[in-house]
Enzyme design. Structure first.
Site, PDB file in Angstrom:
ATOM      1  N   TYR A  33       0.623  -1.070   0.113  1.00  0.00           N
ATOM      2  CA  TYR A  33      -0.013  -0.042   0.196  1.00  0.00           C
ATOM      3  C   TYR A  33       0.912   1.341  -0.065  1.00  0.00           C
ATOM      4  O   TYR A  33       2.202   1.087   0.206  1.00  0.00           O
ATOM      5  CB  TYR A  33      -0.851  -0.177   0.973  1.00  0.00           C
ATOM      6  CG  TYR A  33      -0.357   0.355   2.563  1.00  0.00           C
ATOM      7  CD1 TYR A  33       0.446  -0.668   3.190  1.00  0.00           C
ATOM      8  CD2 TYR A  33      -0.632   1.514   3.206  1.00  0.00           C
ATOM      9  CE1 TYR A  33       1.189  -0.171   4.392  1.00  0.00           C
ATOM     10  CE2 TYR A  33       0.027   1.652   4.363  1.00  0.00           C
ATOM     11  CZ  TYR A  33       0.838   0.797   5.195  1.00  0.00           C
ATOM     12  OH  TYR A  33       1.305   1.162   6.446  1.00  0.00           O
ATOM     13  N   ARG A  52       8.252   4.410  -4.642  1.00  0.00           N
ATOM     14  CA  ARG A  52       8.146   3.126  -3.688  1.00  0.00           C
ATOM     15  C   ARG A  52       7.228   2.340  -3.862  1.00  0.00           C
ATOM     16  O   ARG A  52       7.518   1.051  -3.608  1.00  0.00           O
ATOM     17  CB  ARG A  52       7.873   3.882  -2.255  1.00  0.00           C
ATOM     18  CG  ARG A  52       8.430   2.816  -1.079  1.00  0.00           C
ATOM     19  CD  ARG A  52       8.079   3.472   0.332  1.00  0.00           C
ATOM     20  NE  ARG A  52       6.938   4.099   0.575  1.00  0.00           N
ATOM     21  CZ  ARG A  52       6.835   4.686   1.623  1.00  0.00           C
ATOM     22  NH1 ARG A  52       7.636   4.781   2.596  1.00  0.00           N
ATOM     23  NH2 ARG A  52       5.511   5.442   1.815  1.00  0.00           N
ATOM     24  N   LYS A 150       6.550  -2.214   1.853  1.00  0.00           N
ATOM     25  CA  LYS A 150       5.372  -1.700   2.456  1.00  0.00           C
ATOM     26  C   LYS A 150       4.182  -2.569   2.107  1.00  0.00           C
ATOM     27  O   LYS A 150       3.186  -2.178   1.543  1.00  0.00           O
ATOM     28  CB  LYS A 150       4.975  -0.123   1.896  1.00  0.00           C
ATOM     29  CG  LYS A 150       4.163   0.724   2.881  1.00  0.00           C
ATOM     30  CD  LYS A 150       4.231   2.240   2.364  1.00  0.00           C
ATOM     31  CE  LYS A 150       3.152   2.938   3.098  1.00  0.00           C
ATOM     32  NZ  LYS A 150       3.302   3.175   4.582  1.00  0.00           N
ATOM     33  N   GLU A 182      12.374   2.058  14.041  1.00  0.00           N
ATOM     34  CA  GLU A 182      11.368   3.114  13.694  1.00  0.00           C
ATOM     35  C   GLU A 182      10.304   3.086  14.559  1.00  0.00           C
ATOM     36  O   GLU A 182      10.166   2.408  15.417  1.00  0.00           O
ATOM     37  CB  GLU A 182      11.089   2.773  12.353  1.00  0.00           C
ATOM     38  CG  GLU A 182      10.350   1.414  11.927  1.00  0.00           C
ATOM     39  CD  GLU A 182      10.265   1.265  10.488  1.00  0.00           C
ATOM     40  OE1 GLU A 182      10.154   2.418   9.575  1.00  0.00           O
ATOM     41  OE2 GLU A 182      10.164  -0.004  10.352  1.00  0.00           O
ATOM     42  N   LEU A 206      11.169   1.096   6.843  1.00  0.00           N
ATOM     43  CA  LEU A 206      10.541   1.434   5.716  1.00  0.00           C
ATOM     44  C   LEU A 206      11.352   2.597   5.212  1.00  0.00           C
ATOM     45  O   LEU A 206      11.722   3.462   6.154  1.00  0.00           O
ATOM     46  CB  LEU A 206       9.117   1.875   5.983  1.00  0.00           C
ATOM     47  CG  LEU A 206       8.502   2.251   4.615  1.00  0.00           C
ATOM     48  CD1 LEU A 206       8.076   1.081   4.078  1.00  0.00           C
ATOM     49  CD2 LEU A 206       7.046   2.927   5.114  1.00  0.00           C
TER      50      LEU A 206
HETATM   51  N1  PMP Z   1       8.078   3.249   8.905  1.00  0.00           N
HETATM   52  C1  PMP Z   1       6.724   2.833   9.056  1.00  0.00           C
HETATM   53  C2  PMP Z   1       6.760   1.344   9.635  1.00  0.00           C
HETATM   54  C3  PMP Z   1       5.602   3.250   8.400  1.00  0.00           C
HETATM   55  O1  PMP Z   1       4.178   2.495   8.516  1.00  0.00           O
HETATM   56  C4  PMP Z   1       5.453   4.605   7.952  1.00  0.00           C
HETATM   57  C5  PMP Z   1       4.526   5.274   6.995  1.00  0.00           C
HETATM   58  N2  PMP Z   1       3.707   4.678   6.256  1.00  0.00           N
HETATM   59  C6  PMP Z   1       6.752   5.224   8.018  1.00  0.00           C
HETATM   60  C7  PMP Z   1       7.913   4.750   8.345  1.00  0.00           C
HETATM   61  C8  PMP Z   1       7.060   6.717   7.287  1.00  0.00           C
HETATM   62  O2  PMP Z   1       6.742   6.431   5.834  1.00  0.00           O
HETATM   63  P1  PMP Z   1       6.405   7.650   5.121  1.00  0.00           P
HETATM   64  O3  PMP Z   1       6.955   8.844   5.387  1.00  0.00           O
HETATM   65  O4  PMP Z   1       6.617   7.413   3.577  1.00  0.00           O
HETATM   66  O5  PMP Z   1       4.772   7.789   5.229  1.00  0.00           O
END
Ligand code: PMP
Length: 286
Positions: A33, A52, A150, A182, A206
């Protein structure tokens, strides 16, 4: 009010949208997603999210069923149809719905399932939480080893959020081998003086689209960026901490496992990065 959503080529009222019980995402979390924010009716960092998406699909050998222009047109149609000024567009691509359940992948010519929907979030960028910051707890990172993809496999992040809520906090930071990977749904940072420290990219986290933009802006603003793991103890002694994601942008963290940072109020760096990020990204929004 009922939303208009997109399912496999059709725009439908949400109550009429359906996917098969044999969908691989439903049975095996076999799907990916993306979430793109909308500010002032425009998409923030759409290209980054689409890049991505392609990477996640490639890693799982799922075909991308739409062109970049088609993805953009669907996003824009849903934003318009649902009257979204500020909010989010969520997209999901799964390996599709074979006629039965089987661990083996279905034939490659099975069409992937595509679902998109919007969430209306008026005033998303003016979130009151950004003024006061969030409190996090730390929990073990027991997720699988390909967090760079993701996937819709979000059970543990969801459980982590609940653990945080039960502890009277807002979110959890995940810890593996003594270091923070994270947040449950965001990338994690600490600040020491003029230096921003965040874990380096690998399969352990991620590759946040917001992370990439924020680190670029930080460097442009003459801040030092160090990409390396850090511990909870180091974070608790830091001047500031924050998280980034497409839905929260840059969000200050003011407490970690009960220890307040900077007197329990946001410092200077995180709010400044938030302002720069929002200014620059709104200028570049499409
Ligand atoms: N890490 C994880 C585990 C996430 O789920 C997300 C948000 N989807 C992020 C980091 C941040 O990614 P982004 O800045 O692309 O939203």
């Amino acid at each position: 009010m009922s939303r208009t959503v997109y399912v496999n080529g059709d725009y439908l009222p949400e109550e009429e949208a359906k996917v098969s019980i044999f969908d691989r995402a439903f049975l095996m979390a076999d799907g990916v997603y993306e979430v793109t924010s909308v500010l002032g009716g425009k998409l923030i960092d759409f290209d980054g999210h689409l890049k991505r998406l392609q990477r996640s699909l490639d890693e799982l050998e799922i075909r991308n069923p739409l062109t970049q222009d088609e993805w953009l047109a669907i996003h824009r149609t849903l934003v318009a149809e649902n009257g979204i000024t500020d909010g989010l567009v969520y997209l999901q691509v799964t390996r599709g719905a074979p006629g039965d359940r089987d661990f083996a992948f279905p034939p490659a010519d099975l069409p992937p399932t595509v679902v998109l929907f919007t969430q209306n979030k008026p005033g998303l960028a003016a979130s009151p939480q950004a003024k006061v910051g969030i409190k996090v707890i730390s929990i073990d990172d027991i997720r699988w080893g390909r967090r760079d993809i993701k996937t819709v496999q979000l059970l543990y992040p969801s459980m982590g959020k609940m653990m945080a809520k039960k502890a009277g906090c807002d979110d959890a930071w995940l810890v593996e081998d003594g270091a923070v990977t994270e947040g449950t749904s965001n990338n994690a940072y600490i600040v020491k003086g003029n230096k921003i420290i965040t874990r380096q990219l690998s399969n352990d986290i991620l590759h946040g689209i917001t992370r990439a933009a924020v680190l670029r802006f930080a460097r442009e603003a003459q801040m030092e960026v160090e990409e390396r793991p850090f511990t909870i103890a180091e974070a608790q002694e830091a001047d500031e901490a924050f998280v980034t994601s497409a839905s929260t942008f840059v969000m200050p963290v003011v407490e970690i496992d009960g220890v307040k940072l900077g007197g329990g109020v946001p410092g200077k760096i995180a709010p400044r990065l938030r302002e720069i990020y929002l200014d620059e990204m709104m200028k570049a929004a499409i």
